[in-house]
Design a protein around this motif. Structure first.
Motif: not given
Length: 233
Positions: A207-233
């Protein structure tokens, strides 16, 4: 005797200067022959006897050689210059045509890749909440920038510096976006593995590993969207 020496000396000086001037023209057969004729005339003058000299004949012969050499040299130089300018014009036009073709190809590549990206996952990322994990695995197996990669050494030949910088920036951003998706794919894979382990055995460590990986994935989403907007705009 003195008259002969004076005329001969002047003739030798003139022929020497003319010979040196004509010799600077490389690979010009006509000029080379003329220069040799002048040199031969110089030898003839030096070896001429001082008595009974046909000065009119010498003057006519000398003038004919000098004039012929000069005219021949000028004609050769003019022809060589025209040939050089024509060749330079052809090379310039070829370079211009190559640059135009390259720019058109890069434009088409960027347009096609951008369309494919937005239709496959870009639109999905656009509307995805930034605070939530972007739990989508985006397979990346192809060389998406084949035209750019195969012409990387010629991009520097684009004459417009501002356009050249924009091309490099666009492709760098595209490659950066690919790297970002590859990292997100890794986080998605870790999250899915942790979710499976938790479902199979709901222990505290799973359960601890599940929550940790979920948090890592959530934390990376803003960075992914930032790079995405640099490309598409």
């Amino acid at each position: 005797m003195d008259e002969f020496q004076a005329v001969a000396s002047q003739a030798i000086q003139v022929t020497s200067v003319a010979s040196q001037a004509l010799a600077v023209v490389p690979a010009a057969e006509t000029v080379s022959k003329a220069a040799q004729a002048v040199s031969n005339l110089q030898v003839d003058i030096q070896s001429m006897p001082s008595e009974g000299v046909d000065w009119m004949g010498v003057a006519i012969n000398f003038s004919a050689v000098i004039i012929g050499a000069i005219v021949g040299g000028i004609a050769t130089l003019m022809q060589a210059r025209r040939s050089f300018e024509h060749q330079q014009s052809l090379l310039k036009q070829q370079a211009l045509n190559s640059e135009t073709s390259l720019l058109e190809a890069l434009k088409s590549e960027l347009k096609a890749v951008s369309k494919q990206y937005m239709e496959s996952i870009g639109d999905e990322l656009d509307k995805h909440p930034e605070s939530e994990p972007f739990n989508f695995y985006f397979p990346l197996y192809s060389s998406y920038f084949s035209i750019f990669d195969s012409n990387a050494t010629t991009i520097g030949l684009v004459r417009n510096g501002n356009l050249r910088d924009k091309i490099i920036t666009a492709y760098s951003a595209g490659k950066g976006l690919i790297d970002s998706y590859q990292h997100n794919n890794m986080l998605v894979q870790r999250y899915d593995d942790a979710a499976k382990r938790k479902a199979a055995s709901p222990r505290t460590d799973n359960d601890s590993m599940y929550r940790q990986t979920q948090k890592q994935l959530a934390n990376y989403c803003p960075m992914l969207k930032k790079v995405h907007y640099v490309v598409v705009q």
